[in-house]
Design a protein around this motif. Structure first.
Motif, PDB file in Angstrom:
ATOM      1  N   GLY A  14       0.817  -1.212   0.000  1.00 34.10           N
ATOM      2  CA  GLY A  14       0.000   0.000   0.000  1.00 34.10           C
ATOM      3  C   GLY A  14       0.842   1.248   0.000  1.00 34.10           C
ATOM      4  N   LEU A  15       2.048   1.178   0.564  1.00 39.25           N
ATOM      5  CA  LEU A  15       2.933   2.335   0.595  1.00 39.25           C
ATOM      6  C   LEU A  15       3.491   2.646  -0.787  1.00 39.25           C
ATOM      7  N   GLY A  16       3.647   1.650  -1.611  1.00 43.66           N
ATOM      8  CA  GLY A  16       4.242   1.848  -2.924  1.00 43.66           C
ATOM      9  C   GLY A  16       3.255   2.253  -3.999  1.00 43.66           C
ATOM     10  N   ASN A  17       2.036   2.597  -3.648  1.00 42.06           N
ATOM     11  CA  ASN A  17       1.040   2.948  -4.651  1.00 42.06           C
ATOM     12  C   ASN A  17       1.117   4.394  -5.097  1.00 42.06           C
ATOM     13  N   GLU A  18       1.992   5.197  -4.525  1.00 43.29           N
ATOM     14  CA  GLU A  18       2.070   6.587  -4.939  1.00 43.29           C
ATOM     15  C   GLU A  18       2.611   6.676  -6.367  1.00 43.29           C
ATOM     16  N   ILE A  19       2.209   7.708  -7.046  1.00 40.05           N
ATOM     17  CA  ILE A  19       2.585   7.939  -8.435  1.00 40.05           C
ATOM     18  C   ILE A  19       3.612   9.080  -8.448  1.00 40.05           C
ATOM     19  N   LYS A  20       4.666   8.912  -9.223  1.00 42.48           N
ATOM     20  CA  LYS A  20       5.694   9.946  -9.342  1.00 42.48           C
ATOM     21  C   LYS A  20       5.562  10.619 -10.703  1.00 42.48           C
ATOM     22  N   TYR A  21       5.734  11.945 -10.703  1.00 42.15           N
ATOM     23  CA  TYR A  21       5.635  12.705 -11.949  1.00 42.15           C
ATOM     24  C   TYR A  21       6.766  13.719 -12.009  1.00 42.15           C
ATOM     25  N   ASN A  22       7.383  13.835 -13.179  1.00 39.80           N
ATOM     26  CA  ASN A  22       8.415  14.840 -13.423  1.00 39.80           C
ATOM     27  C   ASN A  22       8.114  15.563 -14.730  1.00 39.80           C
ATOM     28  N   LEU A  23       8.391  16.840 -14.735  1.00 37.30           N
ATOM     29  CA  LEU A  23       8.249  17.643 -15.943  1.00 37.30           C
ATOM     30  C   LEU A  23       9.626  18.091 -16.388  1.00 37.30           C
ATOM     31  N   TYR A  24       9.874  17.953 -17.685  1.00 31.47           N
ATOM     32  CA  TYR A  24      11.125  18.395 -18.280  1.00 31.47           C
ATOM     33  C   TYR A  24      10.821  19.484 -19.299  1.00 31.47           C
ATOM     34  N   LEU A  25      11.760  20.413 -19.443  1.00 29.48           N
ATOM     35  CA  LEU A  25      11.608  21.499 -20.403  1.00 29.48           C
ATOM     36  C   LEU A  25      12.703  21.408 -21.443  1.00 29.48           C
ATOM     37  N   LYS A  26      12.292  21.498 -22.708  1.00 30.08           N
ATOM     38  CA  LYS A  26      13.253  21.513 -23.804  1.00 30.08           C
ATOM     39  C   LYS A  26      13.481  22.955 -24.213  1.00 30.08           C
ATOM     40  N   ASN A  27      14.723  23.355 -24.224  1.00 32.50           N
ATOM     41  CA  ASN A  27      15.098  24.693 -24.663  1.00 32.50           C
ATOM     42  C   ASN A  27      15.417  24.598 -26.155  1.00 32.50           C
ATOM     43  N   PRO A  28      14.538  25.147 -27.023  1.00 35.41           N
ATOM     44  CA  PRO A  28      14.761  25.006 -28.466  1.00 35.41           C
ATOM     45  C   PRO A  28      15.963  25.812 -28.958  1.00 35.41           C
ATOM     46  N   CYS A  29      16.383  26.802 -28.190  1.00 35.48           N
ATOM     47  CA  CYS A  29      17.525  27.624 -28.592  1.00 35.48           C
ATOM     48  C   CYS A  29      18.848  26.888 -28.385  1.00 35.48           C
ATOM     49  N   LEU A  30      18.933  26.129 -27.299  1.00 34.22           N
ATOM     50  CA  LEU A  30      20.156  25.396 -26.980  1.00 34.22           C
ATOM     51  C   LEU A  30      20.047  23.915 -27.303  1.00 34.22           C
ATOM     52  N   ASN A  31      18.844  23.471 -27.665  1.00 33.89           N
ATOM     53  CA  ASN A  31      18.550  22.060 -27.917  1.00 33.89           C
ATOM     54  C   ASN A  31      18.951  21.189 -26.721  1.00 33.89           C
ATOM     55  N   GLU A  32      18.582  21.664 -25.513  1.00 36.00           N
ATOM     56  CA  GLU A  32      18.868  20.948 -24.274  1.00 36.00           C
ATOM     57  C   GLU A  32      17.568  20.696 -23.527  1.00 36.00           C
ATOM     58  N   VAL A  33      17.565  19.648 -22.702  1.00 33.39           N
ATOM     59  CA  VAL A  33      16.416  19.322 -21.867  1.00 33.39           C
ATOM     60  C   VAL A  33      16.853  19.418 -20.412  1.00 33.39           C
ATOM     61  N   GLU A  34      16.009  20.053 -19.594  1.00 34.12           N
ATOM     62  CA  GLU A  34      16.334  20.223 -18.179  1.00 34.12           C
ATOM     63  C   GLU A  34      15.106  19.936 -17.318  1.00 34.12           C
ATOM     64  N   ILE A  35      15.320  19.665 -16.050  1.00 33.30           N
ATOM     65  CA  ILE A  35      14.231  19.430 -15.106  1.00 33.30           C
ATOM     66  C   ILE A  35      13.511  20.750 -14.854  1.00 33.30           C
ATOM     67  N   LEU A  59       4.717  13.884  -5.971  1.00 40.53           N
ATOM     68  CA  LEU A  59       4.131  12.611  -5.558  1.00 40.53           C
ATOM     69  C   LEU A  59       2.620  12.752  -5.547  1.00 40.53           C
ATOM     70  N   LEU A  60       1.936  11.797  -6.164  1.00 38.86           N
ATOM     71  CA  LEU A  60       0.488  11.848  -6.302  1.00 38.86           C
ATOM     72  C   LEU A  60      -0.141  10.623  -5.650  1.00 38.86           C
ATOM     73  N   PRO A  61      -1.367  10.763  -5.141  1.00 41.46           N
ATOM     74  CA  PRO A  61      -1.986   9.652  -4.419  1.00 41.46           C
ATOM     75  C   PRO A  61      -2.471   8.508  -5.308  1.00 41.46           C
ATOM     76  N   LYS A  62      -2.803   8.799  -6.564  1.00 32.47           N
ATOM     77  CA  LYS A  62      -3.346   7.745  -7.416  1.00 32.47           C
ATOM     78  C   LYS A  62      -3.209   8.102  -8.889  1.00 32.47           C
ATOM     79  N   LYS A  63      -3.383   7.100  -9.722  1.00 29.50           N
ATOM     80  CA  LYS A  63      -3.361   7.282 -11.171  1.00 29.50           C
ATOM     81  C   LYS A  63      -4.623   8.022 -11.587  1.00 29.50           C
ATOM     82  N   GLY A  64      -4.629   8.518 -12.812  1.00 26.69           N
ATOM     83  CA  GLY A  64      -5.829   9.157 -13.331  1.00 26.69           C
ATOM     84  C   GLY A  64      -5.553  10.434 -14.076  1.00 26.69           C
ATOM     85  N   GLN A  65      -6.610  11.194 -14.277  1.00 25.54           N
ATOM     86  CA  GLN A  65      -6.584  12.445 -15.034  1.00 25.54           C
ATOM     87  C   GLN A  65      -6.182  13.597 -14.118  1.00 25.54           C
TER      88      GLN A  65
END
Length: 180
Positions: A14-35, A59-65
């Motif tokens: 039950g502890l391992g049910n959390e959902i992890k999410y990360n957003l990355y940004l692509k810089n089109p000028c440098l063609n690099e991706v960063e957190i 960290l999110l409590p559950k899957k979904g929209q």
């Protein structure tokens, strides 16, 4: 002993049910991706912010929209999270407005670290138009139109040929004037 192991297994799974999410940004000028650290997720009116600033993970409590709100790109979009670990990559707009404290205009628009010049367009990550305007050495000259993510006009600003703002009209997402 068997009951104890069964309860321990149920509890730990039950502890391992959390959902992890990360957003990355692509810089089109440098063609690099960063957190990205400038975002949050929303579901049922509740906001979920970054809990680990080393990795930028939410960290999110559950899957979904969820609704992804990226203050780094101006993107707001619905996302479906189905995995234990999720991520998205958004593209930073090429045209950025910068506050300049030593200039009489107070701001300048740059396209990949060069002053914007001529007719310029900027886009959201999904390719929809974010802004369009005429520029001269980084200053807006004429009309600058900004758009909501759905393509509707957000704001129309009028500038002199010398780059001074003369009028701004702001619209809600239904096209109704909310400020002039």
């Amino acid at each position: 002993m068997k009951i104890f192991l069964f309860l321990l297994l149920c509890y730990s799974s039950g502890l391992g049910n959390e959902i992890k999410y990360n957003l990355y940004l692509k810089n089109p000028c440098l063609n690099e991706v960063e957190i990205s650290f400038n975002y949050y997720l929303e579901k049922d009116g509740k906001q979920y912010h970054i809990s680990d600033f080393k990795t930028g993970t939410v960290l999110l409590p559950k899957k979904g929209q969820y609704i992804l709100v990226s203050t780094g790109t101006g993107d707001i979009q619905n996302i479906q999270l189905n995995e234990e670990v999720n991520s998205d990559t958004l593209t930073i707009p090429r045209i950025q407005e910068y506050l300049v404290t030593h200039d009489k205009h107070g701001y300048i628009f740059r396209n990949c670290d060069k002053p914007s010049d001529g007719l310029q367009k900027s886009y959201y990550s999904d390719g929809s138009i974010k802004l369009i305007g005429e520029f001269k050495e980084g200053l807006v000259v004429g009309v600058l139109k900004e758009f909501y993510h759905n393509g509707k006009i957000k704001q129309i600003s009028n500038y002199t040929k010398d780059g001074f703002l003369t009028k701004t009209t702001r619209f809600d997402e239904n096209g109704k004037i909310i400020k002039e």
